[in-house]
Design an enzyme around this catalytic site. Structure first.
Site, PDB file in Angstrom:
ATOM      1  N   GLY A  15      11.444  -5.058 -13.132  1.00 49.75           N
ATOM      2  CA  GLY A  15      11.723  -4.920 -11.706  1.00 49.75           C
ATOM      3  C   GLY A  15      12.674  -6.007 -11.236  1.00 49.75           C
ATOM      4  O   GLY A  15      12.572  -6.494 -10.101  1.00 49.75           O
ATOM      5  N   ASN A  19       6.804  -7.959 -13.280  1.00 48.78           N
ATOM      6  CA  ASN A  19       6.942  -7.901 -11.833  1.00 48.78           C
ATOM      7  C   ASN A  19       6.981  -6.474 -11.285  1.00 48.78           C
ATOM      8  O   ASN A  19       6.660  -6.249 -10.125  1.00 48.78           O
ATOM      9  CB  ASN A  19       8.220  -8.637 -11.420  1.00 48.78           C
ATOM     10  CG  ASN A  19       8.631  -8.332 -10.009  1.00 48.78           C
ATOM     11  OD1 ASN A  19       8.046  -8.812  -9.051  1.00 48.78           O
ATOM     12  ND2 ASN A  19       9.668  -7.502  -9.851  1.00 48.78           N
ATOM     13  N   SER A  50      -1.640  -9.306  -6.251  1.00 46.44           N
ATOM     14  CA  SER A  50      -1.371  -9.258  -4.814  1.00 46.44           C
ATOM     15  C   SER A  50      -2.595  -9.735  -4.045  1.00 46.44           C
ATOM     16  O   SER A  50      -3.732  -9.656  -4.532  1.00 46.44           O
ATOM     17  CB  SER A  50      -1.041  -7.819  -4.390  1.00 46.44           C
ATOM     18  OG  SER A  50      -0.994  -7.690  -2.976  1.00 46.44           O
ATOM     19  N   TYR A  86      -3.258   0.874  -4.269  1.00 48.06           N
ATOM     20  CA  TYR A  86      -2.461  -0.310  -4.600  1.00 48.06           C
ATOM     21  C   TYR A  86      -3.372  -1.510  -4.834  1.00 48.06           C
ATOM     22  O   TYR A  86      -3.204  -2.261  -5.796  1.00 48.06           O
ATOM     23  CB  TYR A  86      -1.483  -0.583  -3.461  1.00 48.06           C
ATOM     24  CG  TYR A  86      -0.580  -1.765  -3.659  1.00 48.06           C
ATOM     25  CD1 TYR A  86       0.528  -1.691  -4.506  1.00 48.06           C
ATOM     26  CD2 TYR A  86      -0.821  -2.966  -2.992  1.00 48.06           C
ATOM     27  CE1 TYR A  86       1.367  -2.780  -4.681  1.00 48.06           C
ATOM     28  CE2 TYR A  86       0.015  -4.057  -3.159  1.00 48.06           C
ATOM     29  CZ  TYR A  86       1.108  -3.962  -4.002  1.00 48.06           C
ATOM     30  OH  TYR A  86       1.937  -5.040  -4.181  1.00 48.06           O
ATOM     31  N   ALA A 111      -6.485  -1.499  -5.742  1.00 48.27           N
ATOM     32  CA  ALA A 111      -7.232  -1.294  -6.983  1.00 48.27           C
ATOM     33  C   ALA A 111      -6.371  -1.566  -8.201  1.00 48.27           C
ATOM     34  O   ALA A 111      -6.821  -2.165  -9.189  1.00 48.27           O
ATOM     35  CB  ALA A 111      -7.777   0.136  -7.030  1.00 48.27           C
ATOM     36  N   LYS A 124      -3.750  -3.580  -8.356  1.00 46.84           N
ATOM     37  CA  LYS A 124      -3.496  -5.013  -8.466  1.00 46.84           C
ATOM     38  C   LYS A 124      -4.745  -5.769  -8.908  1.00 46.84           C
ATOM     39  O   LYS A 124      -4.643  -6.822  -9.556  1.00 46.84           O
ATOM     40  CB  LYS A 124      -2.974  -5.555  -7.136  1.00 46.84           C
ATOM     41  CG  LYS A 124      -1.573  -5.063  -6.775  1.00 46.84           C
ATOM     42  CD  LYS A 124      -0.549  -5.388  -7.852  1.00 46.84           C
ATOM     43  CE  LYS A 124       0.874  -5.098  -7.405  1.00 46.84           C
ATOM     44  NZ  LYS A 124       1.871  -5.376  -8.473  1.00 46.84           N
ATOM     45  N   ILE A 175       5.235 -11.379   2.034  1.00 43.10           N
ATOM     46  CA  ILE A 175       6.573 -11.861   1.674  1.00 43.10           C
ATOM     47  C   ILE A 175       7.578 -11.064   2.493  1.00 43.10           C
ATOM     48  O   ILE A 175       7.708  -9.842   2.327  1.00 43.10           O
ATOM     49  CB  ILE A 175       6.843 -11.691   0.165  1.00 43.10           C
ATOM     50  CG1 ILE A 175       5.732 -12.340  -0.667  1.00 43.10           C
ATOM     51  CG2 ILE A 175       8.213 -12.278  -0.173  1.00 43.10           C
ATOM     52  CD1 ILE A 175       5.520 -13.817  -0.431  1.00 43.10           C
TER      53      ILE A 175
END
Length: 255
Positions: A14, A93, A146, A160, A162, A164, A193
């Site tokens: 990424g 990433n 995250s 998302y 779960a 992470k 961010i």
């Protein structure tokens, strides 16, 4: 203290945009040669990063692959290792929210895709990289988790969160498996961010403002805030740090 990664060979997934591009630039600025992995519409960004690193005298390549395909992931890791002469650092990433959906409305396809892009990609890449990392005198693997893994995320981001959280389990298990080869495995857990396509796509402006107002340090994080932690974890300074999750959230959440 100046962190020196001269002679180290890094792969960043990424790496064509946002946090990934910042990590690739930061590792390269510290002396590392870098393989920038990208997919689909981030090609231009990846080529820009490679151009900048090449201008610094680094060996840098941009490689395209759908990392959700295990065979493609294995092939591109092999290609990166061949281009750089091996691998010392792997930064997993690549990730994506995909979309917001509550559990009640979520399809099987949505759940599977979110898990694949955020967790399976790192598994496939790391598995393929193990033979190279085991030969390195300073093998480092860095994953992207995250804040959502800790607090469940915002509305509609349960898949998302779960995924992470799965990354954290993967990091700790892999850290145990690779410790015998001297390879460290850690994760970063960014909070909010700002100025990234992630929040510009999935978080309304008024929600972003509310989140920033609640951050004790009173500012959004930057991609460089995350890249600097990646640099530390990739360096000799973190040689005795493994199986850990480093929070980068300005005090928004404490463990």
């Amino acid at each position: 203290m100046q962190i020196d990664l001269t002679g180290r060979r890094a792969l960043v997934t990424g790496g064509g945009a946002g946090i990934g591009a910042a990590i690739a630039r930061t590792l390269g600025a510290a002396g590392a040669d870098v393989a920038v992995l990208y997919y689909a519409d981030s090609k231009d960004g990846a080529l820009e990063v490679v151009s900048e690193l090449t201008a610094l005298g680094r060996t840098a390549v941009a490689l395209d692959a759908d990392l959700m395909d295990s065979e493609a992931a294995t092939a591109v890791v092999t290609e990166a290792a061949q281009a750089l002469g091996g691998l010392d650092i792997v930064v997993n990433n690549a990730g994506h929210m995909v979309g917001r959906a509550t559990i009640a409305e979520m399809t099987d396809e949505h759940w599977a895709r979110v898990m694949d892009v955020n967790a399976s990609t790192g598994f496939y890449v790391s598995r393929a990289a193990i033979p190279y990392l085991a030969k390195s005198p300073a093998g480092r693997v860095v994953f992207m988790s995250s804040l959502a893994a800790e607090n469940g995320g915002g509305a509609g981001s349960v898949a998302y969160a779960a995924a992470k959280a799965a990354v954290v389990g993967l990091v700790r298990g892999l850290a145990k498996e690779l410790a015998g080869d001297g390879v460290t495995v850690n994760a970063m857990a960014p909070g909010f961010i700002g100025a990234t396509s992630f929040h510009n796509t999935f978080t309304a402006p008024e929600v972003q403002e509310a989140i920033i107002a609640g951050i004790p340090l009173k500012r959004a994080g930057t991609v460089d805030d995350v890249a600097n932690v990646a640099l530390f974890l990739a360096s000799d300074l973190a040689s005795y740090v493994t199986g850990q999750v480093i929070d980068i959230n300005g005090g928004l959440n404490f463990r």
